[in-house]
Structures are given as C-alpha cells and as structure tokens.
Design a protein around this motif. Structure first.
Motif, PDB file in Angstrom:
ATOM      1  N   GLU A 284       0.848  -1.199   0.000  1.00  0.00           N
ATOM      2  CA  GLU A 284       0.000   0.000   0.000  1.00  0.00           C
ATOM      3  C   GLU A 284       0.881   1.245   0.000  1.00  0.00           C
ATOM      4  OE1 GLU A 284      -2.396  -0.934   3.560  1.00  0.00           O
ATOM      5  OE2 GLU A 284      -1.375   0.708   4.585  1.00  0.00           O
TER       6      GLU A 284
ATOM      7  N   TRP B 124       0.929   5.494   0.554  1.00  0.00           N
ATOM      8  CA  TRP B 124       0.210   6.628   1.122  1.00  0.00           C
ATOM      9  C   TRP B 124       0.643   7.919   0.453  1.00  0.00           C
ATOM     10  CZ3 TRP B 124      -3.773   6.538   4.725  1.00  0.00           C
ATOM     11  CH2 TRP B 124      -4.188   5.238   5.055  1.00  0.00           C
TER      12      TRP B 124
ATOM     13  N   GLY C 298       0.554  -0.062   8.222  1.00  0.00           N
ATOM     14  CA  GLY C 298       0.209   1.320   7.862  1.00  0.00           C
ATOM     15  C   GLY C 298      -0.806   1.904   8.826  1.00  0.00           C
TER      16      GLY C 298
ATOM     17  N   ALA D 238      -7.056   8.030   9.039  1.00  0.00           N
ATOM     18  CA  ALA D 238      -6.544   6.948   8.183  1.00  0.00           C
ATOM     19  C   ALA D 238      -7.618   5.889   7.957  1.00  0.00           C
ATOM     20  CB  ALA D 238      -5.297   6.325   8.812  1.00  0.00           C
TER      21      ALA D 238
ATOM     22  N   ARG E 145      -9.842   7.196   5.382  1.00  0.00           N
ATOM     23  CA  ARG E 145      -9.219   7.089   4.063  1.00  0.00           C
ATOM     24  C   ARG E 145      -9.343   5.656   3.544  1.00  0.00           C
ATOM     25  NH1 ARG E 145      -8.735   7.377   0.085  1.00  0.00           N
ATOM     26  NH2 ARG E 145      -7.212   8.047  -1.455  1.00  0.00           N
ATOM     27  N   ARG E 146      -9.184   4.691   4.470  1.00  0.00           N
ATOM     28  CA  ARG E 146      -9.316   3.289   4.050  1.00  0.00           C
ATOM     29  C   ARG E 146     -10.754   2.987   3.615  1.00  0.00           C
ATOM     30  NH1 ARG E 146      -4.837   0.042   5.226  1.00  0.00           N
ATOM     31  NH2 ARG E 146      -3.278   1.198   6.426  1.00  0.00           N
TER      32      ARG E 146
ATOM     33  N   TYR F 136      -3.392   4.881  -1.533  1.00  0.00           N
ATOM     34  CA  TYR F 136      -4.186   5.822  -0.734  1.00  0.00           C
ATOM     35  C   TYR F 136      -3.845   7.271  -1.060  1.00  0.00           C
ATOM     36  CZ  TYR F 136      -5.715   1.836   1.924  1.00  0.00           C
ATOM     37  OH  TYR F 136      -6.281   0.635   2.283  1.00  0.00           O
ATOM     38  N   ASP F 137      -2.902   7.455  -1.977  1.00  0.00           N
ATOM     39  CA  ASP F 137      -2.583   8.829  -2.338  1.00  0.00           C
ATOM     40  C   ASP F 137      -3.502   9.287  -3.465  1.00  0.00           C
ATOM     41  OD1 ASP F 137      -1.707   7.530  -4.521  1.00  0.00           O
ATOM     42  OD2 ASP F 137       0.393   8.052  -4.277  1.00  0.00           O
TER      43      ASP F 137
END
Lengths: 462, 462
Positions: A92, A94, A110, A161, A164-165, A318-319
């Motif tokens: 993953e 970020w 993460g 976070a 975001r997930r 995730y970016d």
C-alpha cells in the motif's frame, strides 16, 4: 442477421447475465422467448477480449465461493475457473510516498488498520439488521437513507486513516465516493454480499477466482444454448402495452409478446419509450439510480516478473494517484504477466480528463514506483473507460442516491408494470451489483413471468 | 400545423420561459430561429387555465420584486400583476392539532420560531460565501456537497421544532425532503435568490405578486411575438451534430441549423438521442438531476369567505397531513374565492397514492379544520400532479443530488457541447428554479450563441 420473429411469448431486453438467465429459465419452462440486445455482443458489463493470446476482462471478472449461481453457470457451461494469484507481498502507498507491505494473512503496519477493522465489524453488525427478504422493513431505513456515507463516517469514525481506508473501499466496491452513496445502500449491499470482508478480500471472498477463458465465457455459452433466439445490434426504442399483448419496437421490426422482461442497465432503460408511461415511482427510482465511474487498464508483460521479487502484484494507493488498486491479472499458467489497474470516483474523473498519452504515463509512473522500471515497458496497454460505453454508461452498477430507497423503492425498485417485468443486477438482493446477482435477478424475473403466464393461460408454461 | 422549415440558423428546443427568452433574444440579434415544443402548449412548467371565468395557475405563479427579468417581461408584454392577498391571520397547525396564528409582521408563538430564525440567518451567512459568478470556486464546496441537508441539520440544529420548520421550508422551496438535497445546492440556491426570507416570504419577496391573467400570459405573448416560429406538438427525438451543421429530428421532419439551444427540463432532455453522445460530465449531471415531487390543488368558492373571519387564507401544516401549505389564490378583484394547496416530497407520495376521491377528502378535511365547514363545499376542485406531467416529469425544478455539483458541474452544468447550447432554469445562477431564472438562462444562452455565430461568420448576427 436473422429476421426478428413477429410474435413470441416473452421478449427479454438485454443479453447480459440477467437477460440470459431470464431467457434460459423461461426456455426451461417451455416458454417461447426472444432476447434483444442493443450492443454487438452479449455479456453487458462483462466483456472478455483475447489480445495476443491473453484474455483481458474489460468488465466484471471475479467469482467468489458464495456466488453460487455464477459458479453453477461455470459448471453447467463448462467454463473452468482458477484461483486469483495471491502469493507474496501486497503493497500500500500513502500520500507521503510511504509504502507498507501486507499479505492476506498479515496486516499492513500502515496507519489506521485497527480502526478500520473495527469499522468493518461495525458496518457488518449494522448490515446484519437488514432483512434481505424485506429490506424496506429495516427500522433504520429512514435514518440511514437520509445521509451519505461521508456524513455517517464524519459522525462515527475519528481516525483519518480509517476514513481514508473506507473511502478506498467505497471506491473499489461501488466505483463512487462516500459522498455519492446512501448509508442505507451501503449496508443493504454489504448484507447481500455477506459482509465487508466478503466484498473486499481475495481468496475465499469476492475476488477469489477468475475464468480461464474470461468472465464472458459463461455468457457466450448461455447465448449459444439459446440458439437463434438472441439478437444483437437490436436496440429497443419503445415498449407499448395493449390490453392483451405488448409490442417491443426496434429499427429491425417489432415483436409482439405476452410479457417483456427489461434487464438492461438503468441508463439504457431510460432511453426506451414506454407506453403507457411507467409509474412515477419506477421513473423516479430509475432517475435516482446513478452509475459509478470506473476504468480498467490492462498492461501485459513477457512474464509476471514481480512474482520473482516476492510481490503479489496487488497494490492499494491511498494517495491521489489516478490508480486506486492494482491486481495480478496474469493467465492461469503464468505464461505472461498481466497487471490490471482500477481507477474510480474522483480519481476516474482526473484520469479521464487526461489525454490518452498522459493517462498511460500516469499509470506507468505509479507501477514503476512499486514494481520497478520493468513495469514501465509493457508489451500491451489497453484501457476501458466504462462511462464512455454506449449502453452501460458507467460501471459497475447504478447506485441509488440518498432518499431513493425510502421514497421510491417500495413500488419502483422491481415491481412489474403491467406486462413489463424487471431484472438486472440492480434488482438483486444477494450480490447486488455482481454477475451472481444478475443471474439471480433473471431467475426471479423468470419465475414472476412463468407464474403470470400460467395464471393467464394454464397451458402456457410447462 | 404549419410545416417545419428545413433550415434555420438556430433551433430552440422547448417553449417554456427559457426557450422563449432564447428565441426572443436571438430574433433581436437578427437570427433566424425555430422553436420546437413537445407539448401542445407553450409555457413548460407554467400553465394557466381559465375555469369558469377564474384563472388557475397549475404551475409556477408568483413574481417577486427582485425577479427583474420576469417583471420586465410583464411590462413588455403588457401583463398586469397584482399583490398577493396577505391581510389577516395566517395559521400554522402542528402534529398534535395545536394551531398558532401569525401574520407577516407578527411571528407565530408556535415552537421553534426563534431557533428557526437564527437558522435562517446562519444559512444566509453561509450562502453569502458563494460567489454566483463562480459557485464552484466556493472553498466549502466539497464539505457541503458531500452531505444532505438532513445531515447538516442533524449536526447543527438542536431544536426539533426548528428542524421541522426547515423541513417544511425545503419541501416548499425545492419540493423534496432535506434528505434529497445537497447542502451545497441549498446554499447556492439561497444565494441566487438573495436569502432565505426572499424565498420564503410573501409581500416584498418571492410570493409578492401574481399575474392577473395567469403566469402563462407573458409566455403566450412572447410566443405570439415570435409569429409562426414556435411549433407545438413537436417532440425532438434526436440531435445529430455534423462538421458544419446540426440536424434536429422530429416526427414532423428534420431541421438543419448552425446551432441548437436545448432548454427542456432535464427529464425531457434525457429522452433525446444525441449524436455524438453527450460528454460523460453532461450525461452524469443530467442523470444526477432529480425532479422534485409536487402537486397543486385549487378549490373555488363563491367568495373568499375566510377573509371575513380575519383569515388570510395562508396555512402551514407541520403535521403529517398531505397538504403542506395553503394560499389565498383568489382573483385580483376578490370576485370569487380560491384556495391553492401545495403538497410535496413525502407528503406528495402519500397524497398521490390515494385514489382521486380519497385525495379530495383528505384536502377538504384539512381545509375544514382551519377554514370551517364552508371550505368543504367547493364549487370546483382541480389538481395537478406534476410528476405525472409527460414532459416535466415533476416540479418545480430538478435538484442535483449530493456530489453532483462537485463532480460533474464544471463541465456538465451548462458548458456547450459543440453546436449544442443549454438553457433552462436549472442552468441559472440568479433565481435558479424560477421563471425569472429561466428567462435569465435563455438570455445567457442566446448571448453564447450569437457570439459563436458571429465568430463563425461575422454577418450572421446584427
């Protein structure tokens, strides 16, 4: 093209999995059926293309162990499946460029993992309160359908976070953003899939296996089994109901039938003229069902070289990169290497606004960061932007906007309108949005129709 | 019906206020224009019917002092207006049956009034941060467009009565429920109207005045001024763009033009086939624009008998009755008594599900409770259920669902697509959703088109 018959018992509109399932069930009940498909192929949002010897699934591709109707079709039509490649490290990324490895057994280190897992558990518990036999009876329907998933998360999830997930999960599962999704629809969909893990995970879950010859193979075999009854390149322009029959109009001629089952995607259905007009609840439900935005990009290499580095080919970004998730989509025998990239929601729009050369560069840049310079030299690059598809106008499925379940579903979701019945994965309770749900919806609609035909004329069905 | 011309400079689709304004502006620039209207009358969502000598406005009806473009049309076309009846006591009813009187100068003593007024002030302050010249530049666009009004109220308003008051305001102004409305859209709309009071109040505000001959009168006069250029009963089936012209197809023949301005309501527009297909952003914007649900019921009496009791005829129902708001809609001279009842959102759906006799009974019951037994003996009862209207498919206007402004508006809201331009009240910034906004949108589109024609061929416009 063979001529259209002038008369049949049932016209099925659309030859995706829902339409084919409807037609096959009706045939087995001895019903005379004609399937009219607008596109030049069957399969709908499922489309497998052989490119230089490798099957590329531009649309839906996976089958999981609880998708028992699709598995039954795979068996019936002799379409072998194989387990998705899930060996080695997933990665993953970020926004700050940090990467974390993880595997199916070993969580990422993460940010937000534990909070996100608690969140999944909480969503599962809420989803479990929805009775799939009568989702509108849910006592929290009004509360959940009055808010977007964004608002629910804003009120109930502290960890940025974990938020975001969940946003990436929403993009991955519904190809839209949390702001686009009613909290009730999310929970209904989770209930129908058997839980968040069932939707999200690979081996043992929704992404468990693929079809050796592509996910379109069962659809092609099903269409073949229907003989000359499936007519492609035949968009339906109008459906006119009379007292004792219904006429389906196309540029190739009209077909009169006792009943019609409309299985097309909501966008395509909205282009059909209905006479009499559909009831307001049905029109509002269709108008309140908005397609997701998703593209799939396939890249082919001489070999799945990432496997030698201990990488699975799975990547989660995730970016803000245009690519959301990457999977190893190599053929069963690993004779070539294929990566598939998904982009959806806001990222899709950023991606689609680029010109084709910029899109390719953006994809290669992301892959290069994770899989090394070799990833930047594909032998083939092919992209499918589903919102540009003439008939589906998006993917994977239409999402009802906030309020639609509460306001329009009771009469508008799938209630027959006179001689017109409704199927399509959007009308499924179990695995709504998936091939399996599409087949189930067709089987449900076929049962409705055979019951109606038998009631009108006892000899009409076997 | 006169024959359609084969060729013109500009085809305008739709003869509501937006289409008529487009055509009138283009004519004044010397442009050769043809207006194609699907319905059998001009006016679109504005429709005035003379019933036994009394004008009944089945659709939009009011004009307010800042609706300067509509007022200019009233002047230009010689259509007199008169102030709405606003003398005496208004009445509000709550779920427990309690009623509270109020007037335009004297607040109700019912629950939540002060909290609600603070809430209006807060909404005005938030709306003031939106620059109408560039609403998408709003720094809170993402935050506000990610949530429904229901969620925002849930988080920011403690008083249940104030929430109830805002819900009725949303129903009254947008003909939907707070759960259906993006918070950004509410604030954008408030900004374009000049504040919550401007939307909600009568004298001096949006409900200030009515047209003596009905709100359709200026549209009828405008259409007359266009001579034979307006063709009713002419639905457009397809709009096909070529390199140097665009062809508009109808069952009465095709018209070739340099440019087309589509001014129809979003539902009607979605039935037109476009070639090439509209860009995804435009298709998504249209698909994300959902019509409100509203009915108007008019009741006529020998006289406005409620005035003798010191009642204004205005009623606001906070309970679950099908009727939301009632106004005195008597003619200017008070020679007859007319009450108009509005029902919208959830209440509309409850109302529409009744059979016509039950609907009438439900309306009369409410009116009887407030205006006495005389109200239960109307000389005429007529209802207009806008969701059943073939071309509008709802009212007053289409509401973009949460996320639509953020995701699709930049390119999809009103950006021309080649030779196809867009008008309609939904494309207005000032008085979006109103007749005034419709006229403004037509004037804006006409300016776009004349600029484009002049750029292509300097002699094309005056």
């Amino acid at each position: 093209m063979s001529a259209l018959p002038r008369r049949c018992q049932v016209v099925v509109v659309g030859a995706g999995y829902a339409g084919l399932a409807t037609a096959i069930e009706l045939r087995e009940a001895g019903v005379d059926v004609v399937v009219l498909e607008a596109a030049d192929r069957v399969g709908g949002r499922i489309w497998s293309e052989r490119r230089d010897g490798v099957v590329v699934d531009h649309g839906g591709q996976w089958v999981g162990p609880t998708q028992t109707r699709l598995l039954a079709w795979a068996e019936r039509f002799g379409c072998p499946t194989f387990q998705s490649y899930d060996v080695g490290r997933h990665v993953e990324i970020w926004a700050d460029g940090t990467t974390y490895p993880f595997t199916s057994d070993q969580h990422s280190e993460g940010p937000g993992v534990e909070d996100y897992e608690r969140l999944e558990g909480r969503l599962d518990a809420l989803a479990a309160t929805i009775d799939l036999a009568d989702p509108l009876a849910c006592s929290s329907l009004e509360e959940w359908d009055s808010q977007t998933v964004h608002s629910w998360v804003d009120a109930h999830v502290d960890s940025p976070a974990a938020r975001r997930r969940l946003a990436l999960a929403v993009q991955g599962v519904w190809s839209c953003e949390p702001r686009d999704l009613s909290m009730f629809h999310l929970l209904f969909y989770v209930a129908g899939a058997g839980g968040m893990r069932s939707l999200m995970e690979t081996i043992g879950y929704a992404q468990d296996s693929r079809f050796v010859d592509g996910a379109q193979a069962p659809a092609l075999a099903a269409a073949a089994s229907l003989g000359g009854r499936v007519h492609v390149r035949t968009p339906v322009s109008a459906i006119r109901q009379g007292d004792d029959a219904v006429t389906v109009e196309t540029a190739r001629g009209n077909v009169r039938a006792d009943r019609v089952v409309v299985t097309s995607a909501p966008a395509a259905t909205s282009h059909i003229e209905f006479e009499p007009a559909l009831p307001t609840s049905r029109r509002r439900w269709l108008a309140s069902s908005v397609m997701g935005d998703v593209a799939k990009v396939h890249l082919r290499y001489d070999s799945p070289f990432w496997r030698e580095d201990g990488l699975s080919g799975q990547m989660v970004a995730y970016d803000a990169q245009p690519v959301g998730v990457v999977f190893d989509n190599s053929p069963d025998d690993g004779s070539r290497g294929v990566l598939v990239c998904f982009t959806y929601g806001d990222r899709y729009r950023t991606f689609a606004a680029l010109d084709p050369g910029e899109r390719r560069t953006a994809v290669l840049d992301v892959l290069g960061r994770v899989f090394g310079p070799q990833a930047m030299q594909p032998l083939d690059y092919v992209e499918q932007l589903w919102p540009e598809d003439r008939w589906a106008e998006g993917g994977y499925a239409a999402v009802p906007v906030p309020g639609a379940w509460l306001e329009h579903a009771r009469d508008g979701w799938r209630t027959p309108c006179g001689r017109v019945h409704w199927a399509g994965t959007e009308t499924a309770t179990v695995w709504n949005g998936y091939m399996d749900g599409a087949i189930r919806s067709g089987e449900r609609a076929a049962a409705e129709v055979t019951a109606a035909l038998a009631a009108e004329s006892p000899g009409a069905v076997r």
